[in-house]
Design a protein around this motif. Structure first.
Motif, mmCIF file in Angstrom:
data_model
loop_
_atom_site.group_PDB
_atom_site.id
_atom_site.type_symbol
_atom_site.label_atom_id
_atom_site.label_comp_id
_atom_site.label_asym_id
_atom_site.label_seq_id
_atom_site.Cartn_x
_atom_site.Cartn_y
_atom_site.Cartn_z
ATOM 1 N N UNK A 1 -36.761 -28.576 35.373
ATOM 2 C CA UNK A 1 -36.534 -28.197 33.977
ATOM 3 C C UNK A 1 -35.129 -27.630 33.871
ATOM 4 N N UNK A 2 -34.454 -27.980 32.796
ATOM 5 C CA UNK A 2 -33.100 -27.480 32.555
ATOM 6 C C UNK A 2 -33.051 -26.948 31.127
ATOM 7 N N UNK A 3 -33.057 -25.642 31.001
ATOM 8 C CA UNK A 3 -32.974 -25.005 29.693
ATOM 9 C C UNK A 3 -31.512 -24.910 29.263
ATOM 10 N N UNK A 4 -31.318 -24.826 27.971
ATOM 11 C CA UNK A 4 -29.979 -24.636 27.430
ATOM 12 C C UNK A 4 -29.538 -23.189 27.671
ATOM 13 N N UNK A 5 -28.251 -22.967 27.556
ATOM 14 C CA UNK A 5 -27.689 -21.638 27.776
ATOM 15 C C UNK A 5 -28.325 -20.603 26.847
ATOM 16 N N UNK A 6 -28.583 -20.958 25.594
ATOM 17 C CA UNK A 6 -29.176 -20.006 24.641
ATOM 18 C C UNK A 6 -30.541 -19.521 25.120
ATOM 19 N N UNK A 7 -31.368 -20.439 25.619
ATOM 20 C CA UNK A 7 -32.679 -20.041 26.124
ATOM 21 C C UNK A 7 -32.546 -19.169 27.363
ATOM 22 N N UNK A 8 -31.618 -19.521 28.228
ATOM 23 C CA UNK A 8 -31.404 -18.720 29.441
ATOM 24 C C UNK A 8 -30.906 -17.317 29.099
ATOM 25 N N UNK A 9 -30.101 -17.198 28.056
ATOM 26 C CA UNK A 9 -29.636 -15.875 27.640
ATOM 27 C C UNK A 9 -30.798 -15.034 27.119
ATOM 28 N N UNK A 10 -31.706 -15.659 26.378
ATOM 29 C CA UNK A 10 -32.883 -14.925 25.899
ATOM 30 C C UNK A 10 -33.766 -14.502 27.069
ATOM 31 N N UNK A 11 -33.962 -15.413 28.027
ATOM 32 C CA UNK A 11 -34.731 -15.044 29.231
ATOM 33 C C UNK A 11 -34.063 -13.880 29.951
ATOM 34 N N UNK A 12 -32.764 -13.936 30.066
ATOM 35 C CA UNK A 12 -32.028 -12.874 30.749
ATOM 36 C C UNK A 12 -32.224 -11.524 30.069
ATOM 37 N N UNK A 13 -32.232 -11.521 28.748
ATOM 38 C CA UNK A 13 -32.446 -10.267 28.022
ATOM 39 C C UNK A 13 -33.824 -9.689 28.328
ATOM 40 N N UNK A 14 -34.839 -10.540 28.338
ATOM 41 C CA UNK A 14 -36.202 -10.080 28.639
ATOM 42 C C UNK A 14 -36.278 -9.557 30.071
ATOM 43 N N UNK A 15 -35.679 -10.285 31.000
ATOM 44 C CA UNK A 15 -35.695 -9.846 32.395
ATOM 45 C C UNK A 15 -34.979 -8.511 32.557
ATOM 46 N N UNK A 16 -33.902 -8.311 31.818
ATOM 47 C CA UNK A 16 -33.185 -7.041 31.876
ATOM 48 C C UNK A 16 -34.024 -5.888 31.349
ATOM 49 N N UNK A 17 -34.688 -6.104 30.226
ATOM 50 C CA UNK A 17 -35.562 -5.067 29.664
ATOM 51 C C UNK A 17 -36.688 -4.760 30.648
ATOM 52 N N UNK A 18 -37.273 -5.804 31.214
ATOM 53 C CA UNK A 18 -38.354 -5.609 32.184
ATOM 54 C C UNK A 18 -37.879 -4.773 33.374
ATOM 55 N N UNK A 19 -36.719 -5.099 33.910
ATOM 56 C CA UNK A 19 -36.192 -4.363 35.069
ATOM 57 C C UNK A 19 -35.984 -2.888 34.735
ATOM 58 N N UNK A 20 -35.453 -2.616 33.561
ATOM 59 C CA UNK A 20 -35.234 -1.220 33.169
ATOM 60 C C UNK A 20 -36.550 -0.477 32.957
ATOM 61 N N UNK A 21 -37.513 -1.138 32.328
ATOM 62 C CA UNK A 21 -38.806 -0.480 32.107
ATOM 63 C C UNK A 21 -39.518 -0.202 33.421
ATOM 64 N N UNK A 22 -39.320 -1.070 34.401
ATOM 65 C CA UNK A 22 -39.904 -0.842 35.729
ATOM 66 C C UNK A 22 -39.371 0.455 36.347
ATOM 67 N N UNK A 23 -38.119 0.756 36.062
ATOM 68 C CA UNK A 23 -37.505 1.970 36.598
ATOM 69 C C UNK A 23 -37.974 3.228 35.864
ATOM 70 N N UNK A 24 -38.294 3.074 34.591
ATOM 71 C CA UNK A 24 -38.590 4.235 33.759
ATOM 72 C C UNK A 24 -40.071 4.565 33.603
ATOM 73 N N UNK A 25 -40.911 3.552 33.645
ATOM 74 C CA UNK A 25 -42.313 3.749 33.314
ATOM 75 C C UNK A 25 -43.220 3.358 34.472
ATOM 76 N N UNK A 26 -44.414 3.935 34.483
ATOM 77 C CA UNK A 26 -45.280 3.810 35.658
ATOM 78 C C UNK A 26 -46.301 2.686 35.599
ATOM 79 N N UNK A 27 -46.504 2.068 34.428
ATOM 80 C CA UNK A 27 -47.567 1.067 34.346
ATOM 81 C C UNK A 27 -47.254 0.009 33.292
ATOM 82 N N UNK A 28 -47.896 -1.137 33.402
ATOM 83 C CA UNK A 28 -47.733 -2.163 32.364
ATOM 84 C C UNK A 28 -48.156 -1.673 30.972
ATOM 85 N N UNK A 29 -49.184 -0.834 30.919
ATOM 86 C CA UNK A 29 -49.627 -0.299 29.628
ATOM 87 C C UNK A 29 -48.545 0.569 28.996
#
Length: 117
Positions: free
Chosen positions: A58-86
């Motif tokens: 699969x080859x996504x366009x740059x715009x989709x990859x940028x959106x994925x990157x934003x979500x991954x960044x938020x996820x990484x930061x929340x992992x550092x700050x919060x203790x659970x998925x809830x």
């Protein structure tokens, strides 16, 4: 900054999308949020998900990859700050009055114009 090459996009599209799907499952996001975050239609999302989950090419366009990157960044930061998925989900869906949220939930900002094409 130049757009990533086809080969670079091909290399990261599958793993990035699989990671997004795992995060969306962790956060218990409904399909409507998944579609909004990736800004795609249901059939496109189903195709992408199926290909990515079967480790197909699969080859996504740059715009989709940028959106994925934003979500991954938020996820990484929340992992550092919060203790659970809830707690992560609560933070994402709760209205915040401070900047830059101005009375919106972070998930709404991620779904909105900040990541539009």
């Amino acid at each position: 900054m130049s757009d990533p090459s086809f080969d670079e996009r091909a290399r990261v599209s599958g793993p990035g999308l699989r990671t997004f799907l795992n995060i969306a499952d962790r956060w218990k996001l409904p399909e409507s949020d998944r579609l909004a975050l990736l800004q795609c239609d249901p059939s496109q999302f189903a195709d992408w998900s199926s290909i990515a989950q079967s480790n197909g090419p699969i080859v996504l366009e740059t715009a989709e990859l940028m959106r994925l990157s934003a979500i991954l960044g938020v996820f990484a930061e929340l992992q550092q700050l919060l203790a659970s998925p809830d707690q992560e989900r609560d933070w994402l869906t709760r209205v915040h009055k401070s900047q830059p949220f101005n009375g919106q939930a972070p998930l709404e900002l991620l779904r909105g114009t900040a990541l539009r094409r």
